[in-house]
Scaffold this motif. Structure first.
Motif, short mmCIF file in Angstrom:
data_model
loop_
_atom_site.label_atom_id
_atom_site.label_comp_id
_atom_site.label_asym_id
_atom_site.label_seq_id
_atom_site.Cartn_x
_atom_site.Cartn_y
_atom_site.Cartn_z
N ILE A 81 0.85 -1.18 0.00
CA ILE A 81 0.00 0.00 0.00
C ILE A 81 0.89 1.23 0.00
O ILE A 81 1.88 1.30 0.73
CB ILE A 81 -0.93 0.02 1.22
CG1 ILE A 81 -1.96 -1.11 1.09
CG2 ILE A 81 -1.63 1.36 1.35
CD1 ILE A 81 -2.90 -1.21 2.26
N GLN A 82 0.52 2.19 -0.84
CA GLN A 82 1.25 3.45 -0.90
C GLN A 82 0.23 4.59 -0.84
O GLN A 82 -0.75 4.59 -1.58
CB GLN A 82 2.05 3.53 -2.19
CG GLN A 82 2.80 4.83 -2.36
CD GLN A 82 3.70 4.77 -3.57
OE1 GLN A 82 4.69 4.03 -3.58
NE2 GLN A 82 3.36 5.53 -4.59
N THR A 83 0.46 5.53 0.06
CA THR A 83 -0.43 6.68 0.18
C THR A 83 0.27 7.91 -0.35
O THR A 83 1.50 7.97 -0.43
CB THR A 83 -0.85 6.92 1.64
OG1 THR A 83 0.33 7.15 2.41
CG2 THR A 83 -1.61 5.73 2.20
N GLY A 84 -0.51 8.88 -0.74
CA GLY A 84 0.05 10.12 -1.24
C GLY A 84 -1.00 11.21 -1.20
O GLY A 84 -2.15 10.99 -0.79
N SER A 85 -0.62 12.39 -1.65
CA SER A 85 -1.57 13.50 -1.71
C SER A 85 -1.12 14.48 -2.77
O SER A 85 0.05 14.51 -3.16
CB SER A 85 -1.68 14.20 -0.36
OG SER A 85 -0.45 14.79 -0.02
N TYR A 86 -2.07 15.26 -3.25
CA TYR A 86 -1.78 16.34 -4.19
C TYR A 86 -2.87 17.40 -4.04
O TYR A 86 -3.92 17.15 -3.44
CB TYR A 86 -1.72 15.82 -5.63
CG TYR A 86 -3.02 15.25 -6.16
CD1 TYR A 86 -3.92 16.06 -6.86
CD2 TYR A 86 -3.37 13.92 -5.95
CE1 TYR A 86 -5.11 15.55 -7.34
CE2 TYR A 86 -4.55 13.40 -6.43
CZ TYR A 86 -5.41 14.22 -7.13
OH TYR A 86 -6.60 13.71 -7.59
N THR A 87 -2.61 18.57 -4.58
CA THR A 87 -3.59 19.65 -4.55
C THR A 87 -4.23 19.75 -5.92
O THR A 87 -3.53 19.88 -6.94
CB THR A 87 -2.91 20.98 -4.18
OG1 THR A 87 -2.23 20.81 -2.93
CG2 THR A 87 -3.93 22.11 -4.06
N ASN A 88 -5.56 19.65 -5.97
CA ASN A 88 -6.25 19.69 -7.26
C ASN A 88 -6.39 21.12 -7.78
O ASN A 88 -5.94 22.07 -7.14
CB ASN A 88 -7.60 18.97 -7.19
CG ASN A 88 -8.60 19.67 -6.30
OD1 ASN A 88 -8.43 20.81 -5.89
ND2 ASN A 88 -9.70 18.98 -6.01
N ARG A 89 -7.03 21.28 -8.92
CA ARG A 89 -7.17 22.59 -9.56
C ARG A 89 -7.96 23.58 -8.72
O ARG A 89 -7.81 24.79 -8.86
CB ARG A 89 -7.84 22.43 -10.92
CG ARG A 89 -6.98 21.71 -11.91
CD ARG A 89 -7.68 21.56 -13.22
NE ARG A 89 -6.87 20.78 -14.14
CZ ARG A 89 -7.27 20.37 -15.31
NH1 ARG A 89 -8.49 20.64 -15.72
NH2 ARG A 89 -6.47 19.67 -16.08
N ASP A 90 -8.83 23.05 -7.87
CA ASP A 90 -9.64 23.91 -7.00
C ASP A 90 -8.90 24.31 -5.72
O ASP A 90 -9.47 24.97 -4.86
CB ASP A 90 -10.95 23.22 -6.64
CG ASP A 90 -11.80 22.90 -7.86
OD1 ASP A 90 -11.69 23.66 -8.86
OD2 ASP A 90 -12.55 21.91 -7.84
N GLY A 91 -7.67 23.85 -5.58
CA GLY A 91 -6.88 24.18 -4.40
C GLY A 91 -7.14 23.27 -3.22
O GLY A 91 -6.66 23.53 -2.12
#
Length: 151
Positions: A81-91
């Motif tokens: 399992i690998q988790t991650g995150s990012y910020t979408n176009r809506d912030g």
């Protein structure tokens, strides 16, 4: 220890992309529908639902998946399992969880897969022109037996 083993069906054909740059790398993304048994009701009948698990494979694993995996096939994978995150176009921050595939296998028999829409079906084997009834080829006259690998 971070080890995951899943058996499920592909919800659609895997999406495969190749990285850009000096050395290209295959990346396959797909979703597995993994059965989950639910609670039993008053009659003792269990409801069955599924979890839809995002999976990603790299390099040769991705190339294998691209070549052989199709929607509806039942497959067995192992990985982590690998988790991650990012910020979408809506912030907004979006959190992700994927299974990174280390190994994959077919979970259905070849006969069962051939009956389904997405099954692996190998190409028919052509018969040589000079085959005799038992499936073996005659060695033409004048060929030295010493050079054959099974002598």
């Amino acid at each position: 220890m971070n080890k995951v083993i899943l058996m499920g069906r592909l919800t659609r054909d895997p999406e495969v992309r190749y990285s850009q740059g000096d050395s290209t790398m295959a990346v396959a993304r797909f979703t597995l529908a993994v059965d989950r048994r639910g609670r039993r009701d008053a009659n003792g009948d269990g409801t069955q639902t599924a979890d839809f698990i995002s999976c990603v494979a790299f390099r040769t694993n991705a190339e294998f998946i691209e070549k052989y995996f199709r929607q509806g096939m039942r497959v067995l994978i192992s990985g982590r399992i690998q988790t991650g995150s990012y910020t979408n176009r809506d912030g907004q921050k979006v959190y992700t969880t994927d299974v990174v595939v280390d190994e994959q296998e077919f979970a259905d028999s070849k006969g069962a897969a051939a009956g389904s829409d997405g099954g692996f079906q190998p190409a028919p084997r052509p018969q040589p022109d000079n085959a005799i009834g038992d499936g073996f080829m005659n060695i033409p006259d004048g060929v030295d037996d010493e050079g054959l690998p099974f002598n």
